[in-house]
Design a protein around this motif. Structure first.
Motif, PDB file in Angstrom:
ATOM      1  N   VAL A 184       0.858  -1.187   0.000  1.00 12.04           N
ATOM      2  CA  VAL A 184       0.000   0.000   0.000  1.00 12.04           C
ATOM      3  C   VAL A 184       0.890   1.231   0.000  1.00 12.04           C
ATOM      4  N   ILE A 185       0.529   2.222  -0.832  1.00 10.33           N
ATOM      5  CA  ILE A 185       1.330   3.451  -0.891  1.00 10.33           C
ATOM      6  C   ILE A 185       0.437   4.665  -0.690  1.00 10.33           C
ATOM      7  N   HIS A 186       0.916   5.592   0.104  1.00  8.74           N
ATOM      8  CA  HIS A 186       0.208   6.827   0.432  1.00  8.74           C
ATOM      9  C   HIS A 186       0.720   7.915  -0.512  1.00  8.74           C
ATOM     10  N   ILE A 187      -0.153   8.476  -1.355  1.00 11.94           N
ATOM     11  CA  ILE A 187       0.314   9.399  -2.383  1.00 11.94           C
ATOM     12  C   ILE A 187      -0.762  10.413  -2.734  1.00 11.94           C
ATOM     13  N   ASP A 188      -0.315  11.614  -3.120  1.00 14.34           N
ATOM     14  CA  ASP A 188      -1.245  12.664  -3.549  1.00 14.34           C
ATOM     15  C   ASP A 188      -1.759  12.366  -4.959  1.00 14.34           C
ATOM     16  N   LEU A 189      -2.984  12.798  -5.234  1.00 16.56           N
ATOM     17  CA  LEU A 189      -3.559  12.588  -6.559  1.00 16.56           C
ATOM     18  C   LEU A 189      -2.722  13.268  -7.629  1.00 16.56           C
ATOM     19  N   ASP A 190      -2.204  14.461  -7.342  1.00 21.55           N
ATOM     20  CA  ASP A 190      -1.403  15.189  -8.334  1.00 21.55           C
ATOM     21  C   ASP A 190      -0.133  14.439  -8.694  1.00 21.55           C
ATOM     22  N   VAL A 191       0.424  13.676  -7.741  1.00 23.89           N
ATOM     23  CA  VAL A 191       1.610  12.872  -8.038  1.00 23.89           C
ATOM     24  C   VAL A 191       1.242  11.736  -8.977  1.00 23.89           C
ATOM     25  N   LEU A 192       0.107  11.091  -8.689  1.00 23.32           N
ATOM     26  CA  LEU A 192      -0.325   9.955  -9.495  1.00 23.32           C
ATOM     27  C   LEU A 192      -0.619  10.373 -10.929  1.00 23.32           C
ATOM     28  N   THR A 193      -1.124  11.564 -11.113  1.00 22.11           N
ATOM     29  CA  THR A 193      -1.451  12.043 -12.462  1.00 22.11           C
ATOM     30  C   THR A 193      -0.295  12.759 -13.130  1.00 22.11           C
ATOM     31  N   GLY A 194       0.845  12.904 -12.428  1.00 29.29           N
ATOM     32  CA  GLY A 194       2.027  13.497 -13.034  1.00 29.29           C
ATOM     33  C   GLY A 194       2.127  14.994 -12.917  1.00 29.29           C
ATOM     34  N   ARG A 195       1.203  15.648 -12.197  1.00 30.00           N
ATOM     35  CA  ARG A 195       1.258  17.104 -12.077  1.00 30.00           C
ATOM     36  C   ARG A 195       2.169  17.571 -10.938  1.00 30.00           C
ATOM     37  N   LEU A 196       2.610  16.630 -10.091  1.00 34.38           N
ATOM     38  CA  LEU A 196       3.451  16.988  -8.954  1.00 34.38           C
ATOM     39  C   LEU A 196       4.474  15.888  -8.734  1.00 34.38           C
ATOM     40  N   GLU A 197       5.730  16.284  -8.493  1.00 32.63           N
ATOM     41  CA  GLU A 197       6.803  15.326  -8.239  1.00 32.63           C
ATOM     42  C   GLU A 197       7.082  15.283  -6.739  1.00 32.63           C
ATOM     43  N   LYS A 198       6.622  14.224  -6.100  1.00 33.21           N
ATOM     44  CA  LYS A 198       6.770  14.068  -4.657  1.00 33.21           C
ATOM     45  C   LYS A 198       6.855  12.581  -4.334  1.00 33.21           C
ATOM     46  N   ALA A 199       7.719  12.228  -3.398  1.00 29.64           N
ATOM     47  CA  ALA A 199       7.926  10.820  -3.062  1.00 29.64           C
ATOM     48  C   ALA A 199       6.657  10.198  -2.500  1.00 29.64           C
ATOM     49  N   GLY A 200       6.485   8.904  -2.801  1.00 29.66           N
ATOM     50  CA  GLY A 200       5.403   8.144  -2.199  1.00 29.66           C
ATOM     51  C   GLY A 200       5.927   7.374  -0.997  1.00 29.66           C
ATOM     52  N   VAL A 201       5.066   7.100  -0.037  1.00 23.58           N
ATOM     53  CA  VAL A 201       5.464   6.405   1.190  1.00 23.58           C
ATOM     54  C   VAL A 201       4.735   5.061   1.263  1.00 23.58           C
ATOM     55  N   LEU A 202       5.499   3.969   1.324  1.00 25.15           N
ATOM     56  CA  LEU A 202       4.914   2.648   1.430  1.00 25.15           C
ATOM     57  C   LEU A 202       4.419   2.399   2.847  1.00 25.15           C
ATOM     58  N   ASP A 203       3.486   1.460   2.990  1.00 22.53           N
ATOM     59  CA  ASP A 203       2.993   1.143   4.325  1.00 22.53           C
ATOM     60  C   ASP A 203       4.035   0.401   5.161  1.00 22.53           C
TER      61      ASP A 203
END
Length: 321
Positions: A184-203
């Protein structure tokens, strides 16, 4: 070498050949070990014949090959006993191998994890065949194009191992705490759609790059918990007795593991617990739920224990008076 020195007192043929320079020490060790593994009740003449056979074979074979020949020694000196002896020997080896299984993994803090493992021969053969199927030149050419039709080396086998892990479906693995083994990964919608570059955090606590998140999400190898996006319903009130997978995922992100003070069990090994029992009209929702490890979950349902919810969100247990 000390053991070999003692063994030479009872293995005259090996001792004489070693003294004459016809054997290297490692060959002598292989021969003695093979002879000692013969059945204890084998006729003495057959034992001498077996030892002579391996000493003669040492003129053309190294210690490794002698060890292999030693496993089939009875086929030469006593064929009628060979099958049963081999079966007994294999059973002993497999029992020892089962006790010796180990796996250690260490994260070096720089994006790599180093591992060491010991497997029984049959499982190792299965793993090797799986990896070679992925690393095979024809498969590589079909997936990556021409120019990669070379024999698999350590780098390609490593890549095949990583691909094998990604190919394993979490649905085929045992469930833990009501959930499967999907990352499971906690991530912003903008990161998933490519509008924002930010690290994702795994559970599990690790952080991965945005491009890696999008690649894994595209192949459905992770479960993204997206902020500010469409998600599953998390509150189901009295409609269900047990927490849903979506609820357990949300509890894992919120609680980070067992809620008991001082307990460090991770969320994927914990159970969903109703603070107000279902039998007492407690709802199956996030407000009435929390994660507890199996031991503390058992204490929460033990009538001799009292559960106290602290102001910081943690819980503690003590015996009732």
């Amino acid at each position: 070498m000390v053991h070999l020195g003692y063994d030479l007192d009872t293995h005259d043929l090996v001792r004489d050949a070693l003294a004459a320079g016809d054997l290297r020490p490692e060959q002598a060790v292989a021969i003695v070990r093979a002879v000692k593994e013969l059945p204890q009740d084998l006729d003495t003449d057959l034992v001498i014949r077996a030892e002579r056979h391996l000493v003669d074979a040492a003129a053309e074979h190294d210690a490794k090959t002698l060890r292999i020949l030693g496993r089939r020694l009875l086929e030469v000196v006593a064929p009628e006993l060979a099958d049963q002896h081999e079966a007994d020997l294999l059973e002993k080896e497999e029992a020892k191998a089962a006790q010796a299984m180990r796996l250690t993994m260490t994260d070096d803090g720089h994006g790599k994890t180093h591992a060491r493992f010991t497997l029984p021969t049959v499982q190792a053969a299965m793993l090797k065949k799986m990896l070679l199927a992925i690393a095979a030149p024809k498969h590589q050419a079909a997936t990556h194009g021409a120019g990669v039709e070379r024999r698999p080396g350590p780098e390609r086998m490593g890549r095949a191992f990583a691909e094998l892990i990604e190919r394993i479906s979490a649905k085929d693995l045992p469930k833990v705490g009501g959930r499967d083994a999907t990352i499971v990964i906690h991530i912003d919608l903008d990161v998933l759609t490519g509008r924002l570059e930010k690290a994702g955090v795994l559970d599990t606590g690790e952080r991965i790059s945005p491009s890696q998140v999008r690649r894994l999400a595209c192949t459905a190898r992770i479960l993204p918990v997206v902020l500010n996006g469409k998600s599953e319903v998390l509150d189901v009130g009295r409609a269900k007795r047990f927490f849903t997978k979506a609820q357990l995922t949300a509890l894992g992100i919120r609680d980070g593991g067992c809620r008991t003070e001082g307990c460090d069990w991770p969320p994927w090994l914990c159970h969903g617990h109703h603070w107000q029992r279902w039998a007492d009209d407690g709802d199956t929702d996030l407000a009435n739920g929390g994660l507890l490890c199996p031991r503390h979950h058992a204490r929460a349902h033990d009538p001799t224990d009292e559960t106290t919810r602290e102001a910081n969100g943690k819980v503690s247990f003590h015996r009732r008076e």
